[in-house]
Write an enzyme that holds these catalytic residues in place. Structure first.
Site, PDB file in Angstrom:
ATOM      1  N   TYR A 122       0.839  -1.196   0.000  1.00 22.71           N
ATOM      2  CA  TYR A 122       0.000   0.000   0.000  1.00 22.71           C
ATOM      3  C   TYR A 122       0.877   1.250   0.000  1.00 22.71           C
ATOM      4  O   TYR A 122       2.092   1.164  -0.121  1.00 22.71           O
ATOM      5  CB  TYR A 122      -1.012  -0.079   1.137  1.00 22.71           C
ATOM      6  CG  TYR A 122      -1.917  -1.291   0.984  1.00 22.71           C
ATOM      7  CD1 TYR A 122      -2.719  -1.433  -0.154  1.00 22.71           C
ATOM      8  CD2 TYR A 122      -1.930  -2.312   1.919  1.00 22.71           C
ATOM      9  CE1 TYR A 122      -3.515  -2.555  -0.341  1.00 22.71           C
ATOM     10  CE2 TYR A 122      -2.731  -3.446   1.742  1.00 22.71           C
ATOM     11  CZ  TYR A 122      -3.518  -3.561   0.612  1.00 22.71           C
ATOM     12  OH  TYR A 122      -4.293  -4.670   0.413  1.00 22.71           O
TER      13      TYR A 122
ATOM     14  N   ARG B  44       3.364  -0.998  10.779  1.00 24.72           N
ATOM     15  CA  ARG B  44       3.424  -2.351  10.222  1.00 24.72           C
ATOM     16  C   ARG B  44       4.275  -2.370   8.964  1.00 24.72           C
ATOM     17  O   ARG B  44       4.065  -1.576   8.047  1.00 24.72           O
ATOM     18  CB  ARG B  44       2.001  -2.824   9.884  1.00 24.72           C
ATOM     19  CG  ARG B  44       1.918  -4.284   9.493  1.00 24.72           C
ATOM     20  CD  ARG B  44       0.522  -4.641   9.007  1.00 24.72           C
ATOM     21  NE  ARG B  44       0.175  -6.005   9.359  1.00 24.72           N
ATOM     22  CZ  ARG B  44      -0.799  -6.699   8.777  1.00 24.72           C
ATOM     23  NH1 ARG B  44      -1.528  -6.156   7.824  1.00 24.72           N
ATOM     24  NH2 ARG B  44      -1.066  -7.931   9.160  1.00 24.72           N
TER      25      ARG B  44
ATOM     26  N   GLY C   2      -4.376 -13.814  12.638  1.00 17.83           N
ATOM     27  CA  GLY C   2      -5.406 -13.327  11.737  1.00 17.83           C
ATOM     28  C   GLY C   2      -6.522 -14.329  11.553  1.00 17.83           C
ATOM     29  O   GLY C   2      -7.564 -14.261  12.188  1.00 17.83           O
ATOM     30  N   ARG C   3      -6.301 -15.306  10.676  1.00 15.14           N
ATOM     31  CA  ARG C   3      -7.363 -16.269  10.350  1.00 15.14           C
ATOM     32  C   ARG C   3      -7.873 -17.006  11.590  1.00 15.14           C
ATOM     33  O   ARG C   3      -9.068 -17.313  11.674  1.00 15.14           O
ATOM     34  CB  ARG C   3      -6.860 -17.269   9.310  1.00 15.14           C
ATOM     35  CG  ARG C   3      -6.645 -16.630   7.950  1.00 15.14           C
ATOM     36  CD  ARG C   3      -6.172 -17.617   6.903  1.00 15.14           C
ATOM     37  NE  ARG C   3      -6.082 -16.952   5.611  1.00 15.14           N
ATOM     38  CZ  ARG C   3      -6.375 -17.540   4.453  1.00 15.14           C
ATOM     39  NH1 ARG C   3      -6.764 -18.792   4.420  1.00 15.14           N
ATOM     40  NH2 ARG C   3      -6.268 -16.873   3.323  1.00 15.14           N
TER      41      ARG C   3
END
Length: 364
Positions: free
Chosen positions: A181, A228, A318-319
């Site tokens: 990003y 991050r 996360g997951r």
């Protein structure tokens, strides 16, 4: 004695109840009109408030910062009010939550941009990646390079987003400088071909990072700001000729800003922990002056080991947090885990979002 993973950690003025962090997770559940956080999202985050720290899903700092449908923003009054309901719900359960501030840069599509304009980037290089548009997945659009004179506006958008995060009741903010990003695009020489003060040398490529961190730490205490990075990730078509040099310099900028933690994606985002030749996580980890938050395909055993050995101060999941609202309790008891349902990760309603069973519900 409990394993160190399950013990408190103090970051600045915040005492986290454990070292298990809910990673930022794009779920595309914001209300389409205005990208406003909603009551369903409040339920989802409150269910997971036993995490030592929740980092919100990526939250765009401006309409220009958007790259996928139904991702929440933090630039309008309605969005701030929506987030306030979420932070209140998390705090009512005793949790802490940071807002992850996000500008996608070139990882966008003209259909998602104000007035159908081209996305912005450090350089006019199209990313070989897909974005989620109103018509489904589509190739990222060709971006235009930001003018040098526009960069102050982008920094101001980050500062305003931090002010809005404070108004919304967040305990702090994390700068998303990973996964291809905008900030990451400036950091890495595969996407940054600029010849002004924001391109070329490592010092120049880390300049925007430093300016944005200065803006965020002017709003929140530096210890309540995180950043991050994903030095070795190819996510969103990213590359760098010397990632160790680039990200040692980026960590220096984070250290100079006094951030509370550095959130490191170790390997290729969500895919592999394998590292390219010459890459060394331990060198990066030792360079970090604040807390070190490790992320990427951790399980109970590897997370316990990382914290016990000092390889990490905190570990992000996360997951596993998607599928297990009570992940902390399950890990502490070494209990079985629910399996995530990838078909419901992005978009939809409560199914695969707030309906994963808790241990106590299964027992009942």
């Amino acid at each position: 004695m409990p394993e160190k993973l399950f013990t408190p950690l103090t970051i600045g003025t915040l005492t986290l109840s454990n070292r298990i962090v809910m990673a930022p997770l794009t779920r595309n559940r914001a209300t389409p009109e205005g990208d406003v956080p909603n009551a369903l999202m409040a339920d989802y985050y409150a269910q997971r408030a036993s995490a030592g720290l929740i980092i919100s899903e990526g939250t765009q700092i401006s309409p220009e910062g958007k790259g996928y449908i139904q991702t929440p923003g933090i630039y309008s009054d309605e969005q701030v009010a929506g987030w306030r309901a979420i932070t209140d719900a998390v705090h009512a359960k005793g949790g802490h939550i940071f807002a992850q501030l996000w500008h996608v840069g070139r990882v966008s599509h003209t259909s998602l941009q104000p007035e159908g304009r081209a996305p912005v980037a450090p350089s006019a290089i199209t990313a070989d990646t897909k974005v989620f548009t109103p018509s489904g997945f589509a190739d990222a659009s060709e971006p235009r390079a930001l003018e040098t004179s526009e960069i102050a506006r982008v920094v101001a958008d980050y500062r305003k987003a931090a002010e809005n995060a404070k108004a919304a009741g967040f305990d702090g903010v994390e700068l998303h400088a990973a996964n291809g990003y905008l900030i990451d695009q400036f950091l890495r020489d595969g996407s940054n071909k600029r010849t002004d003060a924001y391109g070329g040398s490592v010092e120049n490529r880390t300049r925007l990072l430093a300016e944005v961190l200065a803006a965020l730490t002017s709003v929140f205490p530096a210890s309540q700001v995180g950043v991050r990075f994903s030095p070795f990730s190819k996510f969103s078509d990213m590359s760098d000729s010397d990632p160790m040099a680039t990200f040692l310099a980026a960590i220096d900028r984070a250290n100079d800003a006094g951030v509370g933690y550095v959130h490191m994606i170790e390997g290729d985002t969500g895919n592999s922990r394998d590292l390219p030749q010459g890459a060394d996580l331990l060198t990066l980890r030792k360079h970090v002056k604040g807390a070190y938050l490790a992320n990427n395909i951790y399980d109970r055993a590897s997370a316990v080991s990382a914290v016990e050995t000092g390889a990490a101060d905190l570990v992000a999941f996360g997951r596993l947090f998607i599928a297990n609202p009570d992940l902390v309790e399950r890990l502490a008891r070494n209990a079985p885990l629910n399996e995530p349902q990838p078909a419901t990760f992005y978009g939809g309603g409560a199914e695969g979002y707030t309906d994963y069973p808790r241990l106590d519900a299964k027992a009942a």
